[in-house]
Design a protein around this motif. Structure first.
Motif, PDB file in Angstrom:
ATOM      1  N   VAL A  93      34.156  46.168  39.472  1.00  0.00           N
ATOM      2  CA  VAL A  93      35.373  46.474  39.185  1.00  0.00           C
ATOM      3  C   VAL A  93      36.170  46.055  37.753  1.00  0.00           C
ATOM      4  O   VAL A  93      36.717  46.624  37.090  1.00  0.00           O
ATOM      5  CB  VAL A  93      36.594  46.191  40.453  1.00  0.00           C
ATOM      6  CG1 VAL A  93      38.208  46.565  39.900  1.00  0.00           C
ATOM      7  CG2 VAL A  93      36.436  47.066  41.533  1.00  0.00           C
ATOM      8  N   GLU A  94      35.545  44.776  37.467  1.00  0.00           N
ATOM      9  CA  GLU A  94      36.272  43.842  36.490  1.00  0.00           C
ATOM     10  C   GLU A  94      35.428  44.639  35.308  1.00  0.00           C
ATOM     11  O   GLU A  94      36.152  44.506  34.125  1.00  0.00           O
ATOM     12  CB  GLU A  94      36.045  42.469  36.545  1.00  0.00           C
ATOM     13  CG  GLU A  94      37.078  41.904  37.339  1.00  0.00           C
ATOM     14  CD  GLU A  94      36.767  40.369  37.430  1.00  0.00           C
ATOM     15  OE1 GLU A  94      35.711  39.779  37.191  1.00  0.00           O
ATOM     16  OE2 GLU A  94      37.616  39.697  38.106  1.00  0.00           O
ATOM     17  N   ARG A  95      34.518  45.174  35.402  1.00  0.00           N
ATOM     18  CA  ARG A  95      33.831  45.839  34.439  1.00  0.00           C
ATOM     19  C   ARG A  95      34.760  47.245  33.802  1.00  0.00           C
ATOM     20  O   ARG A  95      34.901  47.579  32.596  1.00  0.00           O
ATOM     21  CB  ARG A  95      32.297  46.372  34.543  1.00  0.00           C
ATOM     22  CG  ARG A  95      31.478  45.206  34.495  1.00  0.00           C
ATOM     23  CD  ARG A  95      29.932  45.935  34.536  1.00  0.00           C
ATOM     24  NE  ARG A  95      29.287  44.692  35.247  1.00  0.00           N
ATOM     25  CZ  ARG A  95      28.667  44.788  36.344  1.00  0.00           C
ATOM     26  NH1 ARG A  95      28.725  46.027  36.854  1.00  0.00           N
ATOM     27  NH2 ARG A  95      28.033  43.913  36.910  1.00  0.00           N
ATOM     28  N   VAL A  96      35.399  47.997  34.623  1.00  0.00           N
ATOM     29  CA  VAL A  96      36.100  48.885  34.404  1.00  0.00           C
ATOM     30  C   VAL A  96      37.393  48.612  34.173  1.00  0.00           C
ATOM     31  O   VAL A  96      38.174  48.999  33.304  1.00  0.00           O
ATOM     32  CB  VAL A  96      35.998  50.041  35.711  1.00  0.00           C
ATOM     33  CG1 VAL A  96      36.945  51.226  35.408  1.00  0.00           C
ATOM     34  CG2 VAL A  96      34.623  50.603  36.057  1.00  0.00           C
ATOM     35  N   VAL A  97      38.042  47.805  35.125  1.00  0.00           N
ATOM     36  CA  VAL A  97      39.473  47.248  34.823  1.00  0.00           C
ATOM     37  C   VAL A  97      39.460  45.798  34.791  1.00  0.00           C
ATOM     38  O   VAL A  97      39.134  44.947  35.544  1.00  0.00           O
ATOM     39  CB  VAL A  97      40.386  47.583  36.047  1.00  0.00           C
ATOM     40  CG1 VAL A  97      41.700  47.402  36.041  1.00  0.00           C
ATOM     41  CG2 VAL A  97      40.118  49.206  36.280  1.00  0.00           C
ATOM     42  N   PRO A  98      39.945  45.341  33.412  1.00  0.00           N
ATOM     43  CA  PRO A  98      40.057  43.853  33.160  1.00  0.00           C
ATOM     44  C   PRO A  98      40.853  43.292  34.102  1.00  0.00           C
ATOM     45  O   PRO A  98      41.878  43.994  34.697  1.00  0.00           O
ATOM     46  CB  PRO A  98      40.320  43.681  31.740  1.00  0.00           C
ATOM     47  CG  PRO A  98      40.825  45.040  31.354  1.00  0.00           C
ATOM     48  CD  PRO A  98      40.294  46.105  32.182  1.00  0.00           C
ATOM     49  N   ARG A  99      40.892  41.956  34.295  1.00  0.00           N
ATOM     50  CA  ARG A  99      42.059  41.162  35.026  1.00  0.00           C
ATOM     51  C   ARG A  99      43.334  41.511  34.883  1.00  0.00           C
ATOM     52  O   ARG A  99      44.220  41.705  35.569  1.00  0.00           O
ATOM     53  CB  ARG A  99      41.467  39.564  35.005  1.00  0.00           C
ATOM     54  CG  ARG A  99      42.533  38.819  36.105  1.00  0.00           C
ATOM     55  CD  ARG A  99      42.385  37.526  35.776  1.00  0.00           C
ATOM     56  NE  ARG A  99      43.066  36.935  37.003  1.00  0.00           N
ATOM     57  CZ  ARG A  99      44.515  36.696  37.235  1.00  0.00           C
ATOM     58  NH1 ARG A  99      45.000  37.316  36.267  1.00  0.00           N
ATOM     59  NH2 ARG A  99      45.052  36.287  38.418  1.00  0.00           N
TER      60      ARG A  99
END
Length: 184
Positions: free
Chosen positions: A91-97
């Motif tokens: 998920v963090e590859r698509v949506v950063p923190r």
């Protein structure tokens, strides 16, 4: 749900009393508890018409936000389960923190949808004292959240990181230069 929303502002008085990690834990537990109550409510007390629509919007937003928060913002979950850690990295590859934090702020829209839902249910709307109290509490929490974010954004002191040093495993010393308010 309102208490979880209030805790998201990290109130200083509570931070000094119990600490920020405890506030985050309470915020997360209350968010999941609000979702559990919403699931039970949805199963046992169906609504109709515009009240149903507002309730559905609130329910699905709350469900999505809790899932996103559990996957991306909860180190507890990803630190204990390999599958959760892999999902978090995906998920963090698509949506950063920061994107996850902004998605999490959509909770305010869900709070408004819950308030609209509550005001549209006829047997709740007939209890004017209860509805007025809940609307007032909702308004206070929403205004507090907005003011808190504005204060964080525009009222916080700005500084520059001068140095970062590792003192021990998981312990860091960060030296920051913060100009005084008189310097402008």
């Amino acid at each position: 749900m309102l208490l979880a929303t209030y805790l998201s502002t990290r109130p200083h008085w509570l931070d000094r009393l119990i600490g920020l990690p405890s506030i985050y834990m309470m915020h997360g537990v209350l968010g999941v508890a609000a979702l559990a109550v919403a699931v039970l409510h949805r199963i046992d007390l169906p609504a109709y018409g515009p009240a149903k629509w507002a309730g559905e919007v609130a329910f699905w937003m709350l469900l999505a936000l809790v899932v996103v928060a559990l996957v991306t913002l909860s180190g507890w979950l990803s630190g204990r389960f390999v599958a959760a850690a892999k999902l978090r990295r995906s998920v963090e590859r698509v949506v950063p923190r920061e994107g996850s934090v902004w998605l999490h702020r959509l909770l305010l829209v869900a709070v408004v949808a819950v308030a609209v839902h509550m005001n549209l249910v006829w047997y709740i709307a007939q209890n004017v004292v209860f509805v007025s109290l809940m609307n007032a509490c909702t308004a206070v929490v929403l205004v507090w959240c907005v003011l808190s974010k504005l204060r964080e954004r525009f009222g916080a002191a700005r500084g520059s990181v001068l140095s970062v040093a590792s003192l021990a495993d998981g312990v860091w010393q960060i030296e920051v230069s913060v100009p005084s308010m008189a310097d402008g």
